[in-house]
Design a protein around this motif. Structure first.
Motif, PDB file in Angstrom:
ATOM      1  N   GLY A  52     125.032  -8.045 171.230  1.00  0.00           N
ATOM      2  CA  GLY A  52     124.523  -8.550 172.351  1.00  0.00           C
ATOM      3  C   GLY A  52     123.055  -8.715 172.484  1.00  0.00           C
ATOM      4  N   GLY A  53     122.289  -8.396 171.162  1.00  0.00           N
ATOM      5  CA  GLY A  53     120.755  -8.767 171.236  1.00  0.00           C
ATOM      6  C   GLY A  53     120.042  -7.365 171.501  1.00  0.00           C
ATOM      7  N   GLY A  54     120.630  -6.168 171.761  1.00  0.00           N
ATOM      8  CA  GLY A  54     120.088  -5.128 172.106  1.00  0.00           C
ATOM      9  C   GLY A  54     119.461  -4.290 171.012  1.00  0.00           C
ATOM     10  N   VAL A  55     118.920  -3.225 171.284  1.00  0.00           N
ATOM     11  CA  VAL A  55     118.150  -2.032 170.287  1.00  0.00           C
ATOM     12  C   VAL A  55     118.973  -0.983 170.683  1.00  0.00           C
ATOM     13  N   ALA A  56     119.394  -0.205 169.487  1.00  0.00           N
ATOM     14  CA  ALA A  56     120.003   1.151 169.475  1.00  0.00           C
ATOM     15  C   ALA A  56     119.027   2.003 168.856  1.00  0.00           C
ATOM     16  N   VAL A  57     119.205   3.681 169.432  1.00  0.00           N
ATOM     17  CA  VAL A  57     118.474   4.586 168.654  1.00  0.00           C
ATOM     18  C   VAL A  57     119.749   5.251 168.327  1.00  0.00           C
ATOM     19  N   PHE A  58     119.912   5.369 166.753  1.00  0.00           N
ATOM     20  CA  PHE A  58     121.297   5.986 166.216  1.00  0.00           C
ATOM     21  C   PHE A  58     121.001   6.978 165.370  1.00  0.00           C
ATOM     22  N   PRO A  59     121.857   8.006 164.783  1.00  0.00           N
ATOM     23  CA  PRO A  59     121.581   9.012 163.829  1.00  0.00           C
ATOM     24  C   PRO A  59     122.255   8.283 162.625  1.00  0.00           C
ATOM     25  N   ALA A  60     121.403   8.257 161.532  1.00  0.00           N
ATOM     26  CA  ALA A  60     121.646   7.886 160.133  1.00  0.00           C
ATOM     27  C   ALA A  60     122.233   9.079 159.309  1.00  0.00           C
ATOM     28  N   ASP A  61     122.096   9.290 157.966  1.00  0.00           N
ATOM     29  CA  ASP A  61     122.424  10.537 157.262  1.00  0.00           C
ATOM     30  C   ASP A  61     121.355  10.989 156.962  1.00  0.00           C
ATOM     31  N   THR A  62     120.175  10.667 157.309  1.00  0.00           N
ATOM     32  CA  THR A  62     118.839  11.159 156.941  1.00  0.00           C
ATOM     33  C   THR A  62     117.923  11.539 158.130  1.00  0.00           C
ATOM     34  N   VAL A  63     117.420  10.445 158.936  1.00  0.00           N
ATOM     35  CA  VAL A  63     116.714  10.767 160.180  1.00  0.00           C
ATOM     36  C   VAL A  63     117.274   9.874 161.177  1.00  0.00           C
ATOM     37  N   TYR A  64     117.010   9.925 162.349  1.00  0.00           N
ATOM     38  CA  TYR A  64     117.099   8.977 163.510  1.00  0.00           C
ATOM     39  C   TYR A  64     116.603   7.387 163.111  1.00  0.00           C
ATOM     40  N   GLY A  65     117.285   6.630 163.689  1.00  0.00           N
ATOM     41  CA  GLY A  65     117.016   5.158 163.332  1.00  0.00           C
ATOM     42  C   GLY A  65     117.120   4.356 164.440  1.00  0.00           C
ATOM     43  N   LEU A  66     116.211   3.254 164.453  1.00  0.00           N
ATOM     44  CA  LEU A  66     116.378   2.097 165.465  1.00  0.00           C
ATOM     45  C   LEU A  66     117.212   0.920 164.680  1.00  0.00           C
ATOM     46  N   ALA A  69     115.506  -9.721 169.207  1.00  0.00           N
ATOM     47  CA  ALA A  69     116.032  -8.603 169.004  1.00  0.00           C
ATOM     48  C   ALA A  69     115.208  -7.878 167.869  1.00  0.00           C
ATOM     49  N   VAL A  70     114.788  -8.585 166.797  1.00  0.00           N
ATOM     50  CA  VAL A  70     113.720  -8.228 165.849  1.00  0.00           C
ATOM     51  C   VAL A  70     112.416  -7.953 166.211  1.00  0.00           C
ATOM     52  N   THR A  71     112.081  -8.845 167.028  1.00  0.00           N
ATOM     53  CA  THR A  71     110.659  -8.572 167.802  1.00  0.00           C
ATOM     54  C   THR A  71     110.609  -7.665 168.459  1.00  0.00           C
ATOM     55  N   ARG A  72     111.678  -7.255 169.418  1.00  0.00           N
ATOM     56  CA  ARG A  72     111.617  -6.367 170.176  1.00  0.00           C
ATOM     57  C   ARG A  72     111.715  -4.918 169.608  1.00  0.00           C
ATOM     58  N   LEU A  73     112.392  -4.733 168.448  1.00  0.00           N
ATOM     59  CA  LEU A  73     112.374  -3.534 167.665  1.00  0.00           C
ATOM     60  C   LEU A  73     111.112  -3.232 167.208  1.00  0.00           C
ATOM     61  N   TYR A  74     110.445  -4.354 166.583  1.00  0.00           N
ATOM     62  CA  TYR A  74     109.304  -4.062 166.065  1.00  0.00           C
ATOM     63  C   TYR A  74     108.057  -3.478 166.963  1.00  0.00           C
ATOM     64  N   ALA A  75     108.518  -4.350 168.034  1.00  0.00           N
ATOM     65  CA  ALA A  75     107.233  -3.830 169.217  1.00  0.00           C
ATOM     66  C   ALA A  75     107.397  -2.535 169.800  1.00  0.00           C
ATOM     67  N   LEU A  76     108.748  -1.984 169.878  1.00  0.00           N
ATOM     68  CA  LEU A  76     108.921  -0.612 170.220  1.00  0.00           C
ATOM     69  C   LEU A  76     108.320   0.454 169.207  1.00  0.00           C
ATOM     70  N   LYS A  77     108.466  -0.077 167.775  1.00  0.00           N
ATOM     71  CA  LYS A  77     107.844   0.841 166.977  1.00  0.00           C
ATOM     72  C   LYS A  77     106.279   0.569 166.803  1.00  0.00           C
ATOM     73  N   GLY A  78     105.855  -0.435 167.184  1.00  0.00           N
ATOM     74  CA  GLY A  78     104.273  -0.804 166.907  1.00  0.00           C
ATOM     75  C   GLY A  78     104.243  -1.134 165.475  1.00  0.00           C
ATOM     76  N   ASN A 131     110.547   6.503 164.992  1.00  0.00           N
ATOM     77  CA  ASN A 131     109.245   6.730 164.984  1.00  0.00           C
ATOM     78  C   ASN A 131     108.323   5.713 165.299  1.00  0.00           C
ATOM     79  N   PRO A 132     107.279   6.005 165.973  1.00  0.00           N
ATOM     80  CA  PRO A 132     105.887   4.928 165.862  1.00  0.00           C
ATOM     81  C   PRO A 132     105.697   4.732 164.248  1.00  0.00           C
ATOM     82  N   ALA A 133     105.244   3.553 164.222  1.00  0.00           N
ATOM     83  CA  ALA A 133     104.832   3.203 162.712  1.00  0.00           C
ATOM     84  C   ALA A 133     103.701   4.238 162.240  1.00  0.00           C
ATOM     85  N   GLY A 134     104.156   4.791 161.119  1.00  0.00           N
ATOM     86  CA  GLY A 134     103.303   5.867 160.592  1.00  0.00           C
ATOM     87  C   GLY A 134     103.415   7.254 161.260  1.00  0.00           C
ATOM     88  N   GLY A 135     104.463   7.657 161.997  1.00  0.00           N
ATOM     89  CA  GLY A 135     104.569   8.760 162.563  1.00  0.00           C
ATOM     90  C   GLY A 135     105.602   9.510 162.089  1.00  0.00           C
TER      91      GLY A 135
END
Length: 207
Positions: free
Chosen positions: A14-28, A37-46, A131-135
């Motif tokens: 549906g064009g949304g963004v999800a926070v989810f657990p990978a097998d390493t760290v949490y992801g978007l 959707a891609v633009t929105r994900l990038y904007a959330l992270k900075g 996480n924020p870019a670089g965080g």
């Protein structure tokens, strides 16, 4: 399909963004073929818009089916390494998933995590760490900044994760000569990679 996987797939489609657990760290995650959707994900992270991301499948067979142009040696490497805590840089002659490739459409970053709860998800996602870019990477859902959780359409809690990001392996030359490079050390140790990606008798595996 489990309720969790169904909800995840529905949000992505549906064009949304999800926070989810990978097998390493949490992801978007978002749909890799939906610019908004891609633009929105990038904007959330900075995250800078020209910085590439990885495309993630939740089953190895789906990844192999989506990239039929990969040669037999590379496909065998994917079969041995995936699923797992690695990101693979692959040749992308068909220029698939251009929104994830940034300024280099001839290279595709691929992830197939070992996440049983999402293993039946049938769609690929564009993914980046939550996480924020670089965080700092998020080991627990509570480590994901509130702004990212509030800005997402779905937030999945997978408990505490290992907390070390994926190992990035460059396989762009692997089909031609069997060589590869560890671009970033991470969840899978270089020695473990070397046991899987045996180099040619006269080559160095990290060349």
């Amino acid at each position: 399909m489990t309720l969790v996987a169904a909800a995840f797939e529905r949000v992505i489609a549906g064009g949304g963004v999800a926070v989810f657990p990978a097998d390493t760290v949490y992801g978007l995650a978002c749909a890799p073929d939906q610019p908004e959707a891609v633009t929105r994900l990038y904007a959330l992270k900075g995250r800078p818009p020209d910085k590439p991301a990885a495309v993630m499948f939740f089953a190895r067979a789906l990844a192999l089916d989506a990239l039929p142009e990969l040669g037999p040696r590379t496909r065998a490497a994917l079969g041995a390494l995936l699923p797992g805590g690695v990101t693979l840089l692959l040749p992308n002659p068909e220029r698939r998933f251009p929104l994830a490739c940034g300024p280099d459409p001839d290279t595709l970053g691929l992830r197939v995590p070992d996440v049983p709860a999402l293993g039946v998800v049938g769609v690929p996602v564009l993914q980046s760490s939550a996480n924020p870019a670089g965080g700092a990477d998020a080991r627990r859902l509570g480590d994901v900044p509130r702004a990212l959780r509030d800005g997402a359409d779905l937030v999945l809690d997978g408990g505490e994760l290992p907390g070390t990001p994926s190992t990035v392996i460059d396989l762009r030359r692997y089909e031609a000569d069997g060589t590869y490079a560890i671009v970033r050390e991470g969840a899978v140790a270089p020695a473990a990679v070397a046991t899987v990606l045996a180099p040619p008798s006269s080559g160095d595996p990290r060349t």
